[in-house]
Design a protein around this motif. Structure first.
Motif, PDB file in Angstrom:
ATOM      1  N   TRP A  28      15.379  59.142  46.770  1.00  0.00           N
ATOM      2  CA  TRP A  28      15.953  58.346  47.974  1.00  0.00           C
ATOM      3  C   TRP A  28      15.148  58.319  49.247  1.00  0.00           C
ATOM      4  N   SER A  29      14.920  57.407  49.857  1.00  0.00           N
ATOM      5  CA  SER A  29      14.218  57.424  51.084  1.00  0.00           C
ATOM      6  C   SER A  29      15.010  55.960  51.843  1.00  0.00           C
ATOM      7  N   LEU A  30      15.025  56.381  53.093  1.00  0.00           N
ATOM      8  CA  LEU A  30      15.535  55.351  53.957  1.00  0.00           C
ATOM      9  C   LEU A  30      14.672  54.098  53.725  1.00  0.00           C
ATOM     10  N   GLU A  31      13.254  54.083  53.717  1.00  0.00           N
ATOM     11  CA  GLU A  31      12.482  52.689  53.348  1.00  0.00           C
ATOM     12  C   GLU A  31      12.927  52.196  52.082  1.00  0.00           C
ATOM     13  N   LYS A  32      13.126  52.945  51.036  1.00  0.00           N
ATOM     14  CA  LYS A  32      13.249  52.318  49.755  1.00  0.00           C
ATOM     15  C   LYS A  32      14.988  51.557  49.771  1.00  0.00           C
ATOM     16  N   ALA A  33      15.770  52.268  50.500  1.00  0.00           N
ATOM     17  CA  ALA A  33      17.104  51.772  50.588  1.00  0.00           C
ATOM     18  C   ALA A  33      17.156  50.453  51.212  1.00  0.00           C
ATOM     19  N   LEU A  37      17.012  44.669  52.063  1.00  0.00           N
ATOM     20  CA  LEU A  37      17.642  44.378  53.505  1.00  0.00           C
ATOM     21  C   LEU A  37      16.598  43.915  54.762  1.00  0.00           C
ATOM     22  N   LYS A  38      15.539  44.113  54.279  1.00  0.00           N
ATOM     23  CA  LYS A  38      14.519  43.611  55.234  1.00  0.00           C
ATOM     24  C   LYS A  38      14.776  42.217  56.014  1.00  0.00           C
ATOM     25  N   GLY A  39      14.668  42.191  57.134  1.00  0.00           N
ATOM     26  CA  GLY A  39      14.966  40.798  57.869  1.00  0.00           C
ATOM     27  C   GLY A  39      16.437  40.783  58.214  1.00  0.00           C
ATOM     28  N   THR A  40      17.381  41.829  57.805  1.00  0.00           N
ATOM     29  CA  THR A  40      18.793  41.653  58.348  1.00  0.00           C
ATOM     30  C   THR A  40      18.948  42.038  59.725  1.00  0.00           C
ATOM     31  N   LYS A  64      11.056  50.152  62.235  1.00  0.00           N
ATOM     32  CA  LYS A  64       9.769  50.216  61.718  1.00  0.00           C
ATOM     33  C   LYS A  64       9.993  50.563  60.047  1.00  0.00           C
ATOM     34  N   LYS A  65      10.785  51.469  59.844  1.00  0.00           N
ATOM     35  CA  LYS A  65      10.860  51.863  58.682  1.00  0.00           C
ATOM     36  C   LYS A  65      11.779  51.081  57.640  1.00  0.00           C
ATOM     37  N   THR A  66      12.618  50.503  58.326  1.00  0.00           N
ATOM     38  CA  THR A  66      13.576  49.632  57.312  1.00  0.00           C
ATOM     39  C   THR A  66      13.494  48.005  57.585  1.00  0.00           C
ATOM     40  N   GLY A  67      12.629  47.531  58.391  1.00  0.00           N
ATOM     41  CA  GLY A  67      12.704  46.269  58.651  1.00  0.00           C
ATOM     42  C   GLY A  67      14.167  45.492  58.938  1.00  0.00           C
ATOM     43  N   ILE A  68      14.998  46.170  59.444  1.00  0.00           N
ATOM     44  CA  ILE A  68      16.341  45.921  59.914  1.00  0.00           C
ATOM     45  C   ILE A  68      16.174  45.896  61.487  1.00  0.00           C
ATOM     46  N   LYS A  69      16.673  44.694  62.163  1.00  0.00           N
ATOM     47  CA  LYS A  69      16.680  44.421  63.458  1.00  0.00           C
ATOM     48  C   LYS A  69      18.125  45.080  64.086  1.00  0.00           C
ATOM     49  N   TRP A 338      25.628  50.423  57.610  1.00  0.00           N
ATOM     50  CA  TRP A 338      25.377  51.910  57.282  1.00  0.00           C
ATOM     51  C   TRP A 338      24.431  52.676  57.147  1.00  0.00           C
ATOM     52  N   LEU A 339      23.146  52.023  56.724  1.00  0.00           N
ATOM     53  CA  LEU A 339      22.029  52.914  56.910  1.00  0.00           C
ATOM     54  C   LEU A 339      21.605  53.188  58.404  1.00  0.00           C
TER      55      LEU A 339
END
Length: 449
Positions: A28-33, A37-40, A64-69, A338-339
């Protein structure tokens, strides 16, 4: 104790569920999780306080890691509850709830926030290192739990501490801070007060509002053995112990600056920082302000200790927040939220968060010798969190209305417009009317606070 036990048991169960995830959780990693959800975009309310400035400083790493804004709006504390309640009541755009200690009952009972068990049961979005046991039990219970369920993870948590100017104390002949409130009043205060020089022993932030009700009024109840309510949810303010605390506050005012009833946190902290007062009891989050040469003249003289003890022991003020997923958010935004909540409260970023000016609710970071050496507030704060009262302020939905009543009559007490007995009677009558209408006396609601 019952509330603590329920929450602790719930936390253990949730931790076990998270740790019993499939073998692939090891990868498990934050990036994979976050990949699906990228762009969310997620939305949250922040305050203009050190803990929020710290997480904002670290936000680029998460994005940067998640692509979540992460969209945040900084609002004054005084309007933060109303803003969120209006948003949740109108099915608005907030995806995360910032939950003050005293809002957890209201937010949970109205269904505005989601129990974390919904997310911990999904190994794809739950870090196997979540470790709910890694939070101080008092914090997870008080800030994040209601009715035996965990809803939020502790964030921007405070303990009341005694900040003092050790140079002023030494000049007055003291080599350590007072251990008890009585010692502060009888021994320290007379020697530290010189009204001709506009110097005072102590400042108790007491401005009408939540500052008066929580930081001033409630602060003197518990250490003296008092409380707002008894076991039947009737007012306990006329008890001998509660009156002792309230009368002590009146007596101590002679050693505080004039106009103390108009002091909010900023005024109390500044009075210490500028050398006008020798001691304040304030939240741990203000440490960074008091050690900043740009805002404090006493950087080299600042020292920190736990709040003084009273006849009932050391029962310091407890305050702060949790972050919870908003029930109104669509499923994708809930997962992204949640992430973010896991990351913001994680052991992984605890050091960076503390070094940026935040106060983590994680035990492990405060075990590091260099952290304890660098931040004078750490050991007193950890000591304070070993024992405390989760319901330092009642956490049920009725608190905001009751807080306004306490603020009004607590202020009148301090101004001498009513006696402590008269004020207590007025608060009790009005408070019990509210609790009756809420259904606490006819069995419609459990006596949870």
């Amino acid at each position: 104790m019952r509330l603590f036990t329920h929450a602790a048991v719930g936390a253990l169960a949730l931790a076990a569920a998270a740790l019993c995830a499939p073998a692939q959780a090891q990868d498990w990693s934050l990036e994979k999780a976050a990949e699906p959800l990228k762009g969310t975009q997620i939305n949250v309310v922040f305050l203009d306080r050190p803990g929020y400035r710290a997480i904002i400083q670290l936000l680029p790493e998460f994005e940067k890691k998640t692509g979540i804004k992460v969209n945040y709006e900084i609002v004054p504390y005084e309007s933060s509850r109303e803003k969120q309640v209006l948003n949740f009541s109108s099915n608005g755009d907030l995806t995360i709830a910032l939950v003050d200690l005293v809002w957890i009952g209201e937010f949970a009972e109205n269904g505005w926030i989601v129990p974390v068990e919904k997310f911990t049961s999904d190994p794809a979005i739950t870090d196997p290192k979540l470790n709910l046991d890694g939070f101080f039990p008092l914090l997870l219970d008080a800030f994040g739990s209601w009715g035996g369920k965990v809803y939020g993870l502790p964030f921007d948590n405070y303990s009341g501490l005694l900040f003092y100017n050790q140079c002023m104390l030494q000049e007055a002949g003291f080599d350590k801070p007072p251990e008890t409130w009585q010692e502060l009043y009888e021994t320290y205060a007379p020697k530290l007060t010189d009204k001709a020089k506009n110097r005072f022993a102590f400042a108790l932030q007491s401005r009408r509002g939540e500052t008066q009700s929580a930081d001033s009024f409630m602060r003197v109840l518990w250490p003296f053995g008092g409380s707002l309510l008894d076991k039947e949810f009737k007012s306990n303010l006329l008890s001998e112990e509660s009156q002792a605390g309230l009368k002590f506050r009146q007596d101590l005012m002679q050693y505080m600056p004039p106009g103390i009833v108009s002091y909010d946190h900023a005024e109390a902290v500044n009075a210490l920082a500028q050398g006008q007062v020798a001691m304040i009891t304030e939240w741990s989050a203000f440490y960074s302000t008091l050690i900043d040469p740009a805002t404090s003249k006493i950087v080299d003289c600042l020292a920190v200790a736990p709040e003084p003890s009273g006849p009932a022991g050391r029962l310091p003020a407890l305050g702060g927040f949790s972050l919870a997923v908003a029930a109104q958010a669509p499923e994708k935004e809930q997962k992204a939220s949640w992430l973010f909540i896991q990351w913001a409260t994680s052991e992984d970023i605890a050091r960076a968060y503390v070094e940026a000016g935040g106060v983590s609710g994680r035990k492990s970071i405060y075990e590091d010798a260099d952290i304890k050496a660098k931040y004078k507030f750490v050991e007193p704060m950890v000591a304070s969190w070993q024992k405390g009262v989760p319901e330092f302020r009642p956490r049920f939905p009725a608190w905001p209305a009751i807080s306004e009543i306490i603020a009004e009559w607590g202020t009148k007490m301090m101004l001498g417009e009513v006696s402590t007995e008269q004020g207590a009677k007025e608060i009790g009558t009005r408070m019990e009317d509210i609790l009756a209408k809420e259904g606490y006396y006819d069995g419609k609601k459990a006596l949870l606070q």
